[in-house]
Write a protein that holds these residues in place. Structure first.
Motif, PDB file in Angstrom:
ATOM      1  N   GLN A  20       0.833  -1.194   0.000  1.00 18.05           N
ATOM      2  CA  GLN A  20       0.000   0.000   0.000  1.00 18.05           C
ATOM      3  C   GLN A  20       0.874   1.254   0.000  1.00 18.05           C
ATOM      4  O   GLN A  20       1.987   1.252   0.509  1.00 18.05           O
ATOM      5  CB  GLN A  20      -0.921   0.031   1.225  1.00 18.05           C
ATOM      6  CG  GLN A  20      -1.932  -1.115   1.278  1.00 18.05           C
ATOM      7  CD  GLN A  20      -2.778  -1.050   2.531  1.00 18.05           C
ATOM      8  OE1 GLN A  20      -2.257  -0.838   3.622  1.00 18.05           O
ATOM      9  NE2 GLN A  20      -4.080  -1.227   2.386  1.00 18.05           N
ATOM     10  N   ALA A  28       1.195   5.131   1.335  1.00 21.05           N
ATOM     11  CA  ALA A  28       0.697   5.954   2.429  1.00 21.05           C
ATOM     12  C   ALA A  28       0.699   7.422   2.035  1.00 21.05           C
ATOM     13  O   ALA A  28       1.620   7.902   1.384  1.00 21.05           O
ATOM     14  CB  ALA A  28       1.560   5.748   3.673  1.00 21.05           C
ATOM     15  N   ASN A  37      -2.659  13.578   5.656  1.00 25.24           N
ATOM     16  CA  ASN A  37      -3.483  14.766   5.486  1.00 25.24           C
ATOM     17  C   ASN A  37      -2.707  15.990   5.970  1.00 25.24           C
ATOM     18  O   ASN A  37      -2.473  16.160   7.173  1.00 25.24           O
ATOM     19  CB  ASN A  37      -4.788  14.622   6.277  1.00 25.24           C
ATOM     20  CG  ASN A  37      -5.777  15.732   5.972  1.00 25.24           C
ATOM     21  OD1 ASN A  37      -5.401  16.828   5.570  1.00 25.24           O
ATOM     22  ND2 ASN A  37      -7.059  15.455   6.171  1.00 25.24           N
ATOM     23  N   THR A  40      -4.227  12.274   9.987  1.00 25.21           N
ATOM     24  CA  THR A  40      -4.623  10.931   9.554  1.00 25.21           C
ATOM     25  C   THR A  40      -3.800  10.507   8.345  1.00 25.21           C
ATOM     26  O   THR A  40      -3.384  11.335   7.526  1.00 25.21           O
ATOM     27  CB  THR A  40      -6.112  10.885   9.187  1.00 25.21           C
ATOM     28  OG1 THR A  40      -6.374  11.870   8.171  1.00 25.21           O
ATOM     29  CG2 THR A  40      -6.974  11.157  10.408  1.00 25.21           C
ATOM     30  N   VAL A  41      -3.554   9.233   8.245  1.00 25.33           N
ATOM     31  CA  VAL A  41      -2.815   8.645   7.130  1.00 25.33           C
ATOM     32  C   VAL A  41      -3.733   7.701   6.381  1.00 25.33           C
ATOM     33  O   VAL A  41      -4.355   6.812   6.979  1.00 25.33           O
ATOM     34  CB  VAL A  41      -1.565   7.892   7.631  1.00 25.33           C
ATOM     35  CG1 VAL A  41      -0.871   7.180   6.467  1.00 25.33           C
ATOM     36  CG2 VAL A  41      -0.591   8.845   8.316  1.00 25.33           C
ATOM     37  N   ASN A  42      -3.830   7.890   5.078  1.00 30.28           N
ATOM     38  CA  ASN A  42      -4.629   7.015   4.231  1.00 30.28           C
ATOM     39  C   ASN A  42      -3.718   6.079   3.451  1.00 30.28           C
ATOM     40  O   ASN A  42      -2.648   6.493   2.987  1.00 30.28           O
ATOM     41  CB  ASN A  42      -5.474   7.843   3.258  1.00 30.28           C
ATOM     42  CG  ASN A  42      -6.529   8.669   3.965  1.00 30.28           C
ATOM     43  OD1 ASN A  42      -7.176   8.192   4.897  1.00 30.28           O
ATOM     44  ND2 ASN A  42      -6.698   9.919   3.540  1.00 30.28           N
ATOM     45  N   LEU A  43      -4.135   4.842   3.326  1.00 31.25           N
ATOM     46  CA  LEU A  43      -3.372   3.842   2.582  1.00 31.25           C
ATOM     47  C   LEU A  43      -4.143   3.437   1.337  1.00 31.25           C
ATOM     48  O   LEU A  43      -5.333   3.129   1.416  1.00 31.25           O
ATOM     49  CB  LEU A  43      -3.099   2.618   3.454  1.00 31.25           C
ATOM     50  CG  LEU A  43      -2.212   2.858   4.688  1.00 31.25           C
ATOM     51  CD1 LEU A  43      -2.158   1.621   5.561  1.00 31.25           C
ATOM     52  CD2 LEU A  43      -0.809   3.277   4.275  1.00 31.25           C
ATOM     53  N   SER A  44      -3.449   3.467   0.196  1.00 27.79           N
ATOM     54  CA  SER A  44      -4.066   3.075  -1.075  1.00 27.79           C
ATOM     55  C   SER A  44      -3.432   1.780  -1.555  1.00 27.79           C
ATOM     56  O   SER A  44      -2.205   1.634  -1.533  1.00 27.79           O
ATOM     57  CB  SER A  44      -3.865   4.174  -2.128  1.00 27.79           C
ATOM     58  OG  SER A  44      -4.412   5.397  -1.691  1.00 27.79           O
TER      59      SER A  44
END
Length: 342
Positions: A93, A95, A98, A107-111
């Motif tokens: 993924q 990372a 924001n 916050t950290v979003n994982l794609s």
């Protein structure tokens, strides 16, 4: 479509196979090596994931570099190399943080990365074998990939050209040396590739000839949180101005500092040498304020680089078509080469 390209030239100091303590290669010219690389990556059964020339050991700061495309121009024998530079991922993924949220609470979003895909970015190199020079070509990405390119070429020369003599030992291949012609005994040559920024001698000589009039040295740099030395310098700098509990360096930051100093010629040469060895950032610069002059003289102004408008085609949002880019360069070839003809 017209895109602004930032072009920076480099000299190829070494390319090929050398005897120890010799400055000229025994064999392996730039044209020869690039032609062999072209044939290697263009084999029918070659896939992108097999074109990295080195392994990444645990703890290394470098990531894999792959050949995305390599095209050759005629009749100039110029090459346009597109490399794909891997970026770190977390268990398949990517990372992203924001940037609008507070420190300590962002916050950290994982794609998800599609199976078989390599996250990264493209970099472009125009190689001119007859001149033993190449240029990095940057568009919207500030990273030019020069350090990755040097490692890629050095490892290719060491492991994959026709000059490599190897023995098979069970499940691995051992390189025992190098030979110019098939069937010759392997010799202990030193495979090498090295490059440095193309220098404009007249501006450097002006500094050297007038070093006794330098009254102030100015440094512009970026501090990177991934570099331990940068972290230490950041903390020292904040403590030095009275901040007892400095906040951690979490993002790249630009700094500028200056001090009064008239360097000796030896010190000036050391500064110039270190700048050219380490410089790859457009904001990394050293300036010298000379007595009687209004503006400082920056070492970045002694580098062969400039911006050019090129008519190119994109394959997608990230990739510029290699044939299109090489054609655009060839249309402006003499104008661009004026940077290194002065």
């Amino acid at each position: 479509m017209i895109e602004e390209a930032r072009i920076t030239f480099y000299e190829i100091e070494r390319c090929g196979y050398y005897r120890y303590n010799h400055d000229e290669p025994e064999f392996g010219s730039v044209l020869d090596v690039m032609s062999q690389l072209h044939d290697w990556v263009k084999q029918d059964d070659c896939v992108l994931g097999e074109t990295c020339t080195y392994k990444v050991e645990e703890g290394e700061s470098v990531y894999h570099t792959y050949c995305f495309d390599l095209v050759k121009g005629n009749p100039t024998n110029d090459f346009l190399l597109t490399t794909w530079n891997e970026v770190p991922s977390v268990n398949g993924q990517i990372a992203a943080v924001n940037a609008t949220e507070h420190v300590g609470a962002a916050t950290v979003n994982l794609s998800e990365i599609a199976e078989g895909h390599i996250p990264g970015y493209a970099t472009y190199f125009w190689i001119i074998p007859e001149r033993k020079i190449f240029a990095t070509i940057c568009f919207h990405n500030a990273l030019n990939g020069h350090q990755n390119f040097k490692k890629y070429m050095k490892e290719y020369i060491a492991k994959f050209t026709s000059y490599v003599v190897a023995e098979e030992d069970e499940d691995q291949t051992n390189i025992i040396g190098y030979a110019q012609n098939p069937g010759e005994q392997a010799q202990n040559y030193l495979p090498s590739f090295n490059s440095r920024l193309f220098r404009l001698p007249s501006k450097l000589e002006y500094l050297r000839n007038n070093h006794q009039f330098i009254k102030k040295i100015i440094r512009k740099n970026k501090l990177n949180p991934d570099v331990q030395e940068n972290l230490s310098f950041w903390e020292w700098m904040l403590r030095n101005i009275g901040i007892a509990d400095p906040e951690p360096l979490e993002n790249e930051i630009r700094i500028r500092y200056e001090f009064n100093r008239t360097p000796s010629i030896e010190e000036l040469n050391t500064i110039i040498h270190q700048y050219y060895e380490d410089h790859d950032s457009k904001w990394d610069d050293v300036g010298f304020h000379l007595e009687g002059e209004d503006a400082p003289i920056w070492l970045s102004h002694s580098v062969a680089k400039n911006k050019f408008d090129l008519d190119i085609e994109k394959d997608n949002a990230e990739i510029i078509n290699a044939n299109s880019l090489l054609a655009a360069i060839c249309q402006n070839r003499q104008n661009i080469l004026n940077l290194v003809n002065n």
